[in-house]
Design an enzyme around this catalytic site. Structure first.
Site, PDB file in Angstrom:
ATOM      1  N   SER A 146       0.802  -1.226   0.000  1.00  0.00           N
ATOM      2  CA  SER A 146       0.000   0.000   0.000  1.00  0.00           C
ATOM      3  C   SER A 146       0.832   1.272   0.000  1.00  0.00           C
ATOM      4  O   SER A 146       0.314   2.342  -0.329  1.00  0.00           O
ATOM      5  CB  SER A 146      -0.951   0.014   1.199  1.00  0.00           C
ATOM      6  OG  SER A 146      -0.231  -0.135   2.412  1.00  0.00           O
ATOM      7  N   ASP A 175      -3.639   7.516   8.490  1.00  0.00           N
ATOM      8  CA  ASP A 175      -4.720   6.672   8.992  1.00  0.00           C
ATOM      9  C   ASP A 175      -4.284   5.615  10.004  1.00  0.00           C
ATOM     10  O   ASP A 175      -5.031   4.693  10.303  1.00  0.00           O
ATOM     11  CB  ASP A 175      -5.414   5.975   7.817  1.00  0.00           C
ATOM     12  CG  ASP A 175      -4.446   5.119   7.001  1.00  0.00           C
ATOM     13  OD1 ASP A 175      -3.269   5.004   7.394  1.00  0.00           O
ATOM     14  OD2 ASP A 175      -4.867   4.567   5.958  1.00  0.00           O
ATOM     15  N   HIS A 210      -0.513   4.432   7.144  1.00  0.00           N
ATOM     16  CA  HIS A 210       0.105   5.074   5.982  1.00  0.00           C
ATOM     17  C   HIS A 210       0.412   6.543   6.257  1.00  0.00           C
ATOM     18  O   HIS A 210      -0.268   7.191   7.044  1.00  0.00           O
ATOM     19  CB  HIS A 210      -0.831   4.978   4.776  1.00  0.00           C
ATOM     20  CG  HIS A 210      -1.339   3.594   4.546  1.00  0.00           C
ATOM     21  ND1 HIS A 210      -2.583   3.175   4.993  1.00  0.00           N
ATOM     22  CD2 HIS A 210      -0.762   2.521   3.951  1.00  0.00           C
ATOM     23  CE1 HIS A 210      -2.762   1.898   4.653  1.00  0.00           C
ATOM     24  NE2 HIS A 210      -1.672   1.467   4.036  1.00  0.00           N
TER      25      HIS A 210
END
Length: 377
Positions: A43, A350, A353
């Protein structure tokens, strides 16, 4: 085992000290000279692969800080990722995800195979992402085969990379964070250390396949960051003061990340001897992010662990059951994980990240050349 681990810590201390200073300014910098860019990872560099592959969208406020054209709802961030800023720096378009079936973007200048939640090791039934590193490499090999087949049938095609693009392209990697997080979950650093060689060997297999089957020759490899400083890890493993350092980061997780990085760097050095016609650049993301965390106020940030898009308030503003933009129940009350007023003042978006401002900082440090080491035969 304790003696061995103690010796490793001494070595790691030396490595950590040396990496806080400018390393070797790369003679193989990221530049517009690369015909195309092909990215692999999780991610940290996923530009929409996981959402395309599994068929979902990340809800607002994800993506609130930057408008992508064509629109993107697949970045785990309020805006741009490190890979986006690197593409901007070399005048390349943002990378289109491999599984993005509907887009006005072409694949001429590259393709992104990175998917959120992915690991170097093979995925299992409990994995967040089925797109492990080996799967991403297989996707690339198939992608290249089909692209060249199409071009051979129709040489007028202008929106696909040619053989030259593949041969002279840059192959980027940012993966391993999820492997380390999984390896140390509920375990000691020693137990996690025992798994790392297997992770490294699996990564080695992927690089070997890209070299032999994919024709890759220019490799740009990021190490993993200080995962112990992520709110997600702190919320679970940082409840005891003895488990965290002076910055509130989980000590064991960061030590495991250092062990992984040390072996990853060793692997890269071995590759330079094995593949003498290839170029390898090792990028020290751990040192860049550690510098940001330890000197966050100096760089204009107000918070370095507490998340922007979350719920619960200080000190972490994080609930692992309620993702950014989602609504859930906490202590019998219905709550929504909303964004902070000014995300540019937060390092973490969050809980897992970084936000766009922090990603910009990291990319600028990468582009300085001070944290990249080109290893050649």
């Amino acid at each position: 085992m304790e003696t061995v681990f103690h010796s490793l810590l001494i070595l790691l201390s030396f490595v950590a000290i040396s990496h806080t200073q400018p390393i070797l300014a790369g003679s193989f910098p990221i530049s517009p000279n690369f015909a195309a860019v092909f990215n692999f990872g999780d991610s940290n560099s996923d530009t929409g692969e996981l959402t395309s592959g599994l068929g979902f969208r990340l809800p607002p406020p994800n993506g609130q800080s930057f408008v992508f054209k064509p629109p993107s709802s697949g970045r785990f961030c309020d805006g741009r990722l490190i890979v986006d800023f690197l593409m901007e720096a070399i005048g390349r378009p943002y990378l289109r995800p491999y599984l993005d079936s509907v887009s006005t973007q072409s694949y001429l200048r590259g393709c992104n195979f990175a998917a959120g939640g992915s690991t170097i090791q093979k995925a299992n039934a409990a994995s967040f992402s089925p797109f492990s590193f080996a799967v991403q490499v297989a996707q690339f090999v198939t992608f290249k085969f089909k692209v060249l087949q199409l071009i051979q049938q129709d040489k007028t095609l202008q929106n696909l990379p040619s053989e030259d693009h593949f041969k002279n392209g840059l192959y980027m990697f940012d993966i391993g964070q999820n492997d380390i997080a999984g390896a140390i979950y509920g375990k000691t650093v020693d137990q996690a250390a025992a798994v790392i060689p297997t992770i490294i060997n699996t990564f080695k297999d992927g690089i070997n396949r890209l070299y032999w089957e994919g024709g890759a020759r220019n490799f740009w490899i990021h190490n993993t960051g200080p995962i112990g400083c992520l709110a997600q890890m702190v919320s679970i493993f940082g409840k005891e003061k003895s488990k965290v350092d002076e910055f509130g980061c989980v000590i064991g997780h960061n030590e495991a990340a250092k062990l992984f990085n040390l072996q990853l760097q060793g692997l890269v050095r071995n590759f330079t001897q094995q593949y003498r016609d290839a170029n390898f650049t090792y990028v020290d993301i751990f040192s860049i992010k550690s510098d940001l965390i330890q000197n966050y106020s100096k760089y204009g940030f107000d918070q370095y662990i507490m998340v922007c898009c979350g719920t619960g308030g200080p000190p972490l503003n994080y609930n692992d059951q309620i993702n950014c933009g989602s609504t859930g129940t906490s202590n019998g009350t219905k709550v929504t994980a909303n964004a902070c007023t000014d995300s540019s003042k937060y390092v973490n978006w969050d809980g897992i990240h970084y936000n766009e401002a922090a990603n910009r900082f990291v990319s600028q440090k990468i582009l300085s050349g001070k944290y990249s080491q080109t290893l050649s035969s």
